[in-house]
Design a protein around this motif. Structure first.
Motif, PDB file in Angstrom:
ATOM      1  N   GLY A 122      -0.479  -6.087  -1.706  1.00  0.00           N
ATOM      2  CA  GLY A 122       0.201  -5.754  -0.472  1.00  0.00           C
ATOM      3  C   GLY A 122       0.372  -4.272  -0.219  1.00  0.00           C
ATOM      4  N   VAL A 123       0.231  -3.459  -1.241  1.00  0.00           N
ATOM      5  CA  VAL A 123       0.576  -2.045  -1.089  1.00  0.00           C
ATOM      6  C   VAL A 123      -0.557  -1.091  -1.485  1.00  0.00           C
ATOM      7  N   LEU A 124      -1.673  -1.609  -1.967  1.00  0.00           N
ATOM      8  CA  LEU A 124      -2.747  -0.736  -2.464  1.00  0.00           C
ATOM      9  C   LEU A 124      -3.258   0.216  -1.391  1.00  0.00           C
ATOM     10  N   ASP A 125      -3.507  -0.275  -0.184  1.00  0.00           N
ATOM     11  CA  ASP A 125      -4.039   0.605   0.861  1.00  0.00           C
ATOM     12  C   ASP A 125      -3.104   1.784   1.109  1.00  0.00           C
TER      13      ASP A 125
ATOM     14  N   LEU B  75       1.030   2.857 -11.201  1.00  0.00           N
ATOM     15  CA  LEU B  75       0.462   1.577 -10.775  1.00  0.00           C
ATOM     16  C   LEU B  75      -0.390   0.922 -11.849  1.00  0.00           C
ATOM     17  N   GLY B  76      -0.676   1.630 -12.900  1.00  0.00           N
ATOM     18  CA  GLY B  76      -1.525   1.082 -13.949  1.00  0.00           C
ATOM     19  C   GLY B  76      -2.988   1.258 -13.594  1.00  0.00           C
ATOM     20  N   THR B  77      -3.838   0.668 -14.394  1.00  0.00           N
ATOM     21  CA  THR B  77      -5.277   0.780 -14.200  1.00  0.00           C
ATOM     22  C   THR B  77      -5.700  -0.036 -12.982  1.00  0.00           C
ATOM     23  N   ILE B  78      -6.401   0.611 -12.076  1.00  0.00           N
ATOM     24  CA  ILE B  78      -6.950  -0.055 -10.895  1.00  0.00           C
ATOM     25  C   ILE B  78      -8.456  -0.143 -11.098  1.00  0.00           C
ATOM     26  N   ALA B  79      -8.966  -1.346 -11.197  1.00  0.00           N
ATOM     27  CA  ALA B  79     -10.397  -1.550 -11.437  1.00  0.00           C
ATOM     28  C   ALA B  79     -11.208  -1.115 -10.220  1.00  0.00           C
ATOM     29  N   GLY B  80     -12.426  -0.679 -10.481  1.00  0.00           N
ATOM     30  CA  GLY B  80     -13.314  -0.279  -9.402  1.00  0.00           C
ATOM     31  C   GLY B  80     -13.550  -1.396  -8.408  1.00  0.00           C
ATOM     32  N   GLY B  81     -13.589  -2.638  -8.890  1.00  0.00           N
ATOM     33  CA  GLY B  81     -13.789  -3.790  -8.017  1.00  0.00           C
ATOM     34  C   GLY B  81     -12.618  -4.040  -7.084  1.00  0.00           C
ATOM     35  N   THR B  82     -11.506  -3.385  -7.350  1.00  0.00           N
ATOM     36  CA  THR B  82     -10.337  -3.446  -6.477  1.00  0.00           C
ATOM     37  C   THR B  82     -10.264  -2.196  -5.606  1.00  0.00           C
ATOM     38  N   LEU B  83     -10.499  -1.028  -6.213  1.00  0.00           N
ATOM     39  CA  LEU B  83     -10.352   0.239  -5.505  1.00  0.00           C
ATOM     40  C   LEU B  83     -11.431   0.457  -4.449  1.00  0.00           C
ATOM     41  N   TYR B  84     -12.692   0.252  -4.807  1.00  0.00           N
ATOM     42  CA  TYR B  84     -13.773   0.595  -3.880  1.00  0.00           C
ATOM     43  C   TYR B  84     -13.783  -0.272  -2.613  1.00  0.00           C
ATOM     44  N   PRO B  85     -13.481  -1.559  -2.692  1.00  0.00           N
ATOM     45  CA  PRO B  85     -13.349  -2.327  -1.443  1.00  0.00           C
ATOM     46  C   PRO B  85     -12.200  -1.808  -0.572  1.00  0.00           C
ATOM     47  N   ALA B  86     -11.106  -1.357  -1.196  1.00  0.00           N
ATOM     48  CA  ALA B  86      -9.987  -0.798  -0.427  1.00  0.00           C
ATOM     49  C   ALA B  86     -10.425   0.492   0.267  1.00  0.00           C
ATOM     50  N   LEU B  87     -11.154   1.343  -0.442  1.00  0.00           N
ATOM     51  CA  LEU B  87     -11.638   2.581   0.160  1.00  0.00           C
ATOM     52  C   LEU B  87     -12.585   2.294   1.321  1.00  0.00           C
ATOM     53  N   LEU B  88     -13.469   1.331   1.150  1.00  0.00           N
ATOM     54  CA  LEU B  88     -14.399   0.961   2.223  1.00  0.00           C
ATOM     55  C   LEU B  88     -13.637   0.418   3.433  1.00  0.00           C
ATOM     56  N   ARG B  89     -12.641  -0.409   3.184  1.00  0.00           N
ATOM     57  CA  ARG B  89     -11.814  -0.968   4.266  1.00  0.00           C
ATOM     58  C   ARG B  89     -11.113   0.164   5.032  1.00  0.00           C
TER      59      ARG B  89
ATOM     60  N   TYR C  40     -12.619  11.776  -5.295  1.00  0.00           N
ATOM     61  CA  TYR C  40     -13.606  10.707  -5.458  1.00  0.00           C
ATOM     62  C   TYR C  40     -12.931   9.532  -6.161  1.00  0.00           C
ATOM     63  N   GLY C  41     -13.608   8.390  -6.170  1.00  0.00           N
ATOM     64  CA  GLY C  41     -13.018   7.143  -6.619  1.00  0.00           C
ATOM     65  C   GLY C  41     -12.317   7.177  -7.967  1.00  0.00           C
ATOM     66  N   TYR C  42     -13.000   7.672  -8.992  1.00  0.00           N
ATOM     67  CA  TYR C  42     -12.408   7.671 -10.329  1.00  0.00           C
ATOM     68  C   TYR C  42     -11.135   8.515 -10.360  1.00  0.00           C
ATOM     69  N   GLU C  43     -11.164   9.644  -9.673  1.00  0.00           N
ATOM     70  CA  GLU C  43      -9.990  10.516  -9.650  1.00  0.00           C
ATOM     71  C   GLU C  43      -8.834   9.863  -8.883  1.00  0.00           C
ATOM     72  N   ILE C  44      -9.148   9.134  -7.823  1.00  0.00           N
ATOM     73  CA  ILE C  44      -8.107   8.400  -7.089  1.00  0.00           C
ATOM     74  C   ILE C  44      -7.473   7.363  -8.012  1.00  0.00           C
ATOM     75  N   ALA C  45      -8.311   6.642  -8.758  1.00  0.00           N
ATOM     76  CA  ALA C  45      -7.796   5.655  -9.707  1.00  0.00           C
ATOM     77  C   ALA C  45      -6.876   6.320 -10.735  1.00  0.00           C
ATOM     78  N   GLN C  46      -7.246   7.512 -11.195  1.00  0.00           N
ATOM     79  CA  GLN C  46      -6.402   8.235 -12.154  1.00  0.00           C
ATOM     80  C   GLN C  46      -5.066   8.628 -11.522  1.00  0.00           C
ATOM     81  N   ARG C  47      -5.096   9.058 -10.262  1.00  0.00           N
ATOM     82  CA  ARG C  47      -3.854   9.412  -9.567  1.00  0.00           C
ATOM     83  C   ARG C  47      -2.932   8.198  -9.452  1.00  0.00           C
ATOM     84  N   LEU C  48      -3.512   7.054  -9.117  1.00  0.00           N
ATOM     85  CA  LEU C  48      -2.717   5.833  -8.990  1.00  0.00           C
ATOM     86  C   LEU C  48      -2.133   5.416 -10.335  1.00  0.00           C
TER      87      LEU C  48
END
Length: 113
Positions: A16-19, A45-59, A32-40
């Motif tokens: 509900g809050v990832l975006d 927020l814990g580890t955010i998998a690429g399969g979760t992060l990249y669809p959110a970025l595309l959306r 870039y994606g990996y750095e965004i995941a590190q910031r989160l």
């Protein structure tokens, strides 16, 4: 049914809050994606998998809230860098206020007398 496992609860809340969190991470500067995941992750927020992060970025990109461009890497492959659009910044401000009010209300409901 209340989710009994803390990991399940975290997953549900994150959906509900990832975006909004991604927009918040990008408010600190383009990345870039990996750095965004590190910031989160660093934000708790814990580890955010690429399969979760990249669809959110595309959306977010498709909604016009995030702009992206590919850049050649100095010592590796090209990276896709993301940054907030003006609309993304405005959305972050308004949705952030709404989120703060929502959390305040949830906290008030959960207070144990």
């Amino acid at each position: 049914m209340l989710l009994s496992c803390p990991v399940d609860r975290r997953t549900q809340w994150l959906r509900g809050v990832l975006d909004l969190c991604v927009l918040g991470a990008l408010a600190r500067g383009e990345s870039y994606g990996y750095e965004i995941a590190q910031r989160l992750d660093a934000g708790g927020l814990g580890t955010i998998a690429g399969g979760t992060l990249y669809p959110a970025l595309l959306r977010l990109e498709r909604l016009g809230l995030v702009l992206a461009d590919w850049r050649a890497g100095a010592s590796g492959p090209a990276r896709k860098y993301y940054r907030l659009s003006d609309e993304g910044r405005a959305t972050l401000l308004s949705a952030g206020e709404e989120w703060t009010a929502f959390v305040r209300n949830v906290n008030a409901i959960m207070e144990v007398p």
